[in-house]
Design an enzyme around this catalytic site. Structure first.
Site, PDB file in Angstrom:
ATOM      1  N   SER A 149       9.015  30.852 -98.405  1.00 57.50           N
ATOM      2  CA  SER A 149       9.504  31.246 -97.162  1.00 57.50           C
ATOM      3  C   SER A 149       8.934  30.362 -95.784  1.00 57.50           C
ATOM      4  CB  SER A 149       9.157  32.574 -96.045  1.00 57.50           C
ATOM      5  OG  SER A 149      10.160  32.549 -95.362  1.00 57.50           O
ATOM      6  N   TYR A 171       4.782  43.355 -91.395  1.00 53.31           N
ATOM      7  CA  TYR A 171       5.736  43.598 -90.955  1.00 53.31           C
ATOM      8  C   TYR A 171       4.903  45.263 -90.859  1.00 53.31           C
ATOM      9  CZ  TYR A 171       8.883  40.209 -91.843  1.00 53.31           C
ATOM     10  OH  TYR A 171       9.949  38.942 -92.470  1.00 53.31           O
ATOM     11  N   THR A 178      18.416  49.063 -87.066  1.00 49.81           N
ATOM     12  CA  THR A 178      17.532  50.273 -86.620  1.00 49.81           C
ATOM     13  C   THR A 178      18.554  51.094 -87.250  1.00 49.81           C
ATOM     14  OG1 THR A 178      19.119  49.214 -84.423  1.00 49.81           O
ATOM     15  CG2 THR A 178      16.671  48.726 -84.979  1.00 49.81           C
ATOM     16  N   GLY A 219      18.738  42.362 -90.559  1.00 44.72           N
ATOM     17  CA  GLY A 219      18.224  43.908 -90.730  1.00 44.72           C
ATOM     18  C   GLY A 219      19.051  45.389 -89.658  1.00 44.72           C
TER      19      GLY A 219
HETATM   20  P1  NAP Z   1      18.456  39.631 -87.751  1.00 44.09           P
HETATM   21  O1  NAP Z   1      19.185  39.951 -89.368  1.00 44.09           O
HETATM   22  O2  NAP Z   1      19.729  38.341 -87.038  1.00 44.09           O
HETATM   23  O3  NAP Z   1      19.135  40.968 -87.132  1.00 44.09           O
HETATM   24  C1  NAP Z   1      18.564  41.988 -86.156  1.00 44.09           C
HETATM   25  C2  NAP Z   1      19.586  42.518 -86.102  1.00 44.09           C
HETATM   26  O4  NAP Z   1      20.279  43.069 -84.954  1.00 44.09           O
HETATM   27  C3  NAP Z   1      18.759  44.125 -85.894  1.00 44.09           C
HETATM   28  O5  NAP Z   1      17.595  44.840 -85.243  1.00 44.09           O
HETATM   29  C4  NAP Z   1      19.946  45.001 -84.677  1.00 44.09           C
HETATM   30  O6  NAP Z   1      19.763  45.016 -83.794  1.00 44.09           O
HETATM   31  C5  NAP Z   1      21.122  43.829 -84.717  1.00 44.09           C
HETATM   32  N1  NAP Z   1      22.299  44.342 -85.511  1.00 44.09           N
HETATM   33  C6  NAP Z   1      22.092  44.696 -87.145  1.00 44.09           C
HETATM   34  N2  NAP Z   1      23.287  44.730 -87.349  1.00 44.09           N
HETATM   35  C7  NAP Z   1      24.223  45.638 -85.954  1.00 44.09           C
HETATM   36  C8  NAP Z   1      25.128  46.512 -86.204  1.00 44.09           C
HETATM   37  N3  NAP Z   1      26.236  45.948 -87.708  1.00 44.09           N
HETATM   38  N4  NAP Z   1      25.805  46.236 -85.020  1.00 44.09           N
HETATM   39  C9  NAP Z   1      24.963  45.864 -83.940  1.00 44.09           C
HETATM   40  N5  NAP Z   1      23.552  45.161 -83.903  1.00 44.09           N
HETATM   41  C10 NAP Z   1      23.149  44.932 -85.168  1.00 44.09           C
HETATM   42  O7  NAP Z   1      17.568  39.823 -87.717  1.00 44.09           O
HETATM   43  P2  NAP Z   1      16.342  40.065 -87.974  1.00 44.09           P
HETATM   44  O8  NAP Z   1      15.839  41.065 -88.521  1.00 44.09           O
HETATM   45  O9  NAP Z   1      14.916  39.356 -87.837  1.00 44.09           O
HETATM   46  O10 NAP Z   1      16.305  38.923 -89.819  1.00 44.09           O
HETATM   47  C11 NAP Z   1      16.765  40.008 -90.849  1.00 44.09           C
HETATM   48  C12 NAP Z   1      15.460  39.981 -91.948  1.00 44.09           C
HETATM   49  O11 NAP Z   1      14.850  38.244 -92.404  1.00 44.09           O
HETATM   50  C13 NAP Z   1      14.323  40.723 -91.463  1.00 44.09           C
HETATM   51  O12 NAP Z   1      14.004  42.398 -91.159  1.00 44.09           O
HETATM   52  C14 NAP Z   1      12.903  40.290 -92.086  1.00 44.09           C
HETATM   53  O13 NAP Z   1      13.013  41.077 -93.784  1.00 44.09           O
HETATM   54  C15 NAP Z   1      14.225  38.678 -92.441  1.00 44.09           C
HETATM   55  N6  NAP Z   1      12.747  37.800 -91.396  1.00 44.09           N
HETATM   56  C16 NAP Z   1      12.000  37.178 -92.008  1.00 44.09           C
HETATM   57  C17 NAP Z   1      11.132  35.901 -91.459  1.00 44.09           C
HETATM   58  C18 NAP Z   1      10.580  34.701 -92.296  1.00 44.09           C
HETATM   59  O14 NAP Z   1       9.575  33.700 -91.394  1.00 44.09           O
HETATM   60  N7  NAP Z   1      10.641  35.185 -93.891  1.00 44.09           N
HETATM   61  C19 NAP Z   1      11.043  35.631 -90.142  1.00 44.09           C
HETATM   62  C20 NAP Z   1      12.151  36.687 -89.256  1.00 44.09           C
HETATM   63  C21 NAP Z   1      12.801  37.712 -89.980  1.00 44.09           C
HETATM   64  P3  NAP Z   1      19.749  46.085 -82.791  1.00 44.09           P
HETATM   65  O15 NAP Z   1      17.165  46.104 -82.859  1.00 44.09           O
HETATM   66  O16 NAP Z   1      19.139  45.674 -80.914  1.00 44.09           O
HETATM   67  O17 NAP Z   1      19.543  47.714 -82.908  1.00 44.09           O
END
Ligand code: NAP
Length: 314
Positions: free
Chosen positions: A150, A53, A284, A282
């Site tokens: 994972s 990352y 921001t 996640g």
């Molecule tokens: P997610 O949690 O589905 O979405 C995160 C995004 O949603 C943020 O960047 C933000 O977007 C938006 N968000 C979050 N809270 C919000 C709120 N309260 N109101 C409005 N928008 C909100 O996706 P993710 O961060 O990619 O996934 C979670 C975690 O899983 C990652 O950070 C990582 O640690 C892990 N991950 C692992 C793998 C794997 O292969 N193991 C793959 C992907 C992710 P904006 O950027 O638009 O503000």
């Protein structure tokens, strides 16, 4: 904040964690520190990052800096196995690579132990016994406390659990996979395997990259600067299908009838499932962390879970 045991271990993690894949990418060090501070203030103790990352390594580096002396109060989860460069020496699940990758992550994080060290993706060309034995050695050396996987399937989870048991090696306690109200494919094979072997699910993309927060509207331009507007278009196209808009709108109705938001359902539904260890959304901005933690306190009743099932199985 509710804390749950991860798998059958003694490790307790907050039911809402924080995914760190924005750190070093969409969040510079100041923005990362703001998100980390808000998380700690809200009782979040699980921080999920990975060596890849950032541009490679930067998320770990920023996380370590932002935590500073508070490192001892949190669970740092990081990962290895995804390519950190060209060629076969900089990826995978071999003993040779894992030992090096662990040293590199420890240095970037500025710590001398990793709480949860996860295989980011299966390495089909390395026997799982070799990977488990190398991880077990890291646990015995005190560099790693617990291990997880994972993107494993159900049979991979069972195979790894069986090898750990018969070879007396440290078992995996967590499975991190794509899991949200628009993608429930893990429920067919992975979740039953995890239940059988005492492995907790850490859902990634729990908000479908922000789609399930309600900030995207069907037929309207995306808000400026949001993830699905700045990430490659394939990502948005994969998520913004007619089926998923129907689910989103159905969930919005369901939430509004109960004085909640669709974000509350997206996180509250996952947090209501006993096989989920922590919802690692996640963020921001600090405000997002506050909203996400609040959403995790909604425990849906059996009737509500059944209704969500009907809406989200379209
Ligand atoms: P997610 O949690 O589905 O979405 C995160 C995004 O949603 C943020 O960047 C933000 O977007 C938006 N968000 C979050 N809270 C919000 C709120 N309260 N109101 C409005 N928008 C909100 O996706 P993710 O961060 O990619 O996934 C979670 C975690 O899983 C990652 O950070 C990582 O640690 C892990 N991950 C692992 C793998 C794997 O292969 N193991 C793959 C992907 C992710 P904006 O950027 O638009 O503000």
């Amino acid at each position: 904040m509710e804390y749950r045991h991860l798998g059958r271990s003694g490790l307790e993690v907050s039911v809402v964690g924080i995914g760190c894949n924005n750190f070093g990418r969409r969040c510079d060090l100041d923005a990362t520190t703001a998100v980390v501070n808000a998380s700690l203030d809200a009782g979040v103790n699980l921080f999920d990052t990975a060596d890849v990352y950032g541009p490679a390594g930067l998320s770990e580096e920023y996380l370590g800096k932002a935590l500073g002396s508070r490192r001892q109060d949190v669970v740092i989860a990081t990962k290895f196995a995804s390519p950190m460069g060209e060629g076969p020496m900089r990826r995978g699940g071999s003993r040779r690579y894992i030992i090096q990758a662990c040293e590199d992550s420890l240095r970037r994080l500025g710590t001398d132990y990793i709480d949860l060290y996860q295989v980011h993706q299966p390495d089909g060309s390395t026997p799982i016994e070799e990977t488990l034995r190398a991880l077990d050695d890291l646990v015995r050396a005190g560099k790693v406390r617990y291990i997880g996987h994972s993107n494993f399937t159900g049979w991979m989870t069972s195979e790894a659990a069986w090898v750990a048991k018969t070879e007396h090696l440290t078992p995996f306690i967590s499975a991190q996979n794509n899991y949200s109200l628009i993608d429930r494919s893990v429920e067919a094979e992975l979740v039953p395997a995890c239940n059988k072997h005492g492995v907790s699910i850490l859902p990634y993309f729990p908000l479908a990259s922000g789609f399930l927060t309600g900030k995207y509207r069907r037929g309207e331009p995306m808000p400026e600067g949001v993830r699905l507007a700045v990430w490659p278009a394939q990502m948005a196209n994969r998520i913004m299908t007619d089926r998923n808009w129907d689910i989103l709108e159905g969930l919005e109705n369901f939430a509004q009838q109960r004085g909640h938001t669709v974000l509350d359902v997206a996180i509250g539904w996952l947090a209501s499932l006993p096989h989920v260890g922590s919802v690692i959304a996640g963020a921001t901005r600090p405000e997002q962390v506050v909203d996400n933690v609040k959403a995790g306190s909604w425990k849906l009743t059996a009737e509500e879970l059944a209704e969500v099932d009907t809406i989200a199985r379209r």
